[in-house]
Design a protein around this motif. Sequence first.
Motif, short mmCIF file in Angstrom:
data_model
loop_
_atom_site.label_atom_id
_atom_site.label_comp_id
_atom_site.label_asym_id
_atom_site.label_seq_id
_atom_site.Cartn_x
_atom_site.Cartn_y
_atom_site.Cartn_z
N GLU A 84 13.19 -24.57 0.37
CA GLU A 84 13.76 -25.90 0.61
C GLU A 84 14.41 -26.45 -0.65
N GLY A 85 13.85 -26.14 -1.80
CA GLY A 85 14.47 -26.56 -3.06
C GLY A 85 15.83 -25.90 -3.27
N ARG A 130 22.74 -31.58 -3.55
CA ARG A 130 22.73 -32.43 -4.76
C ARG A 130 24.05 -32.31 -5.52
N LEU A 153 18.51 -27.33 -1.18
CA LEU A 153 18.88 -28.67 -1.60
C LEU A 153 19.89 -28.67 -2.76
N GLY A 178 23.14 -31.00 4.00
CA GLY A 178 21.87 -30.31 4.20
C GLY A 178 21.90 -29.42 5.42
N SER A 210 15.90 -33.03 4.02
CA SER A 210 15.96 -33.13 2.55
C SER A 210 17.22 -33.85 2.11
N ALA A 232 16.65 -28.79 6.08
CA ALA A 232 17.61 -29.05 5.00
C ALA A 232 18.31 -30.40 5.22
N ALA A 291 13.71 -39.67 -1.98
CA ALA A 291 14.17 -38.29 -2.10
C ALA A 291 12.99 -37.33 -2.12
N THR A 292 11.95 -37.68 -2.84
CA THR A 292 10.75 -36.83 -2.91
C THR A 292 10.07 -36.75 -1.55
N TYR A 306 12.11 -34.51 0.75
CA TYR A 306 11.94 -33.10 0.37
C TYR A 306 10.57 -32.59 0.80
#
Length: 125
Positions: free
Chosen positions: A13-14, A21, A17, A35, A92, A89, A103-104, A107
């Motif tokens: 997932e990171g 971003r 992202l 996403g 996120s 996605a 945002a956190t 995610y």
Amino acid sequence: FTLFIAGVAFVEEGLKLLPVRAQAQRGTGRGWVMGFLSGTGSFLGEKIALLVAIVGFGLLPLGRESLALWGVGGGLALAGAFVLHASAAALSGLGVGRSKRRATLAYLGAVALHVAYNVAVVWLA
């Protein structure tokens, strides 16, 4: 095994992202749309990698369970994998450009969705 699945979801997932971003920093695109597109690309890349790696994979210990995580097992599993990647996605992406807290949370929500899906697929396999 569950911790491994959680770690994979956290990293995956990171990675999905990152392009979201990057677009947000350029001031272009909506977070959830980017996403969704990133998740779709991840899904397609995963399925192409599966086609390359599938020979003999089911013979390995936990091979069938691993194939289930890749969405092997029929059209419904494949559709489920696509919906998972694109929606997680997109979730996120909703947090991009918002407060750090939002945002956190977006995610972590995507990671939780991904972990829940992976665990359910392994249990059902």
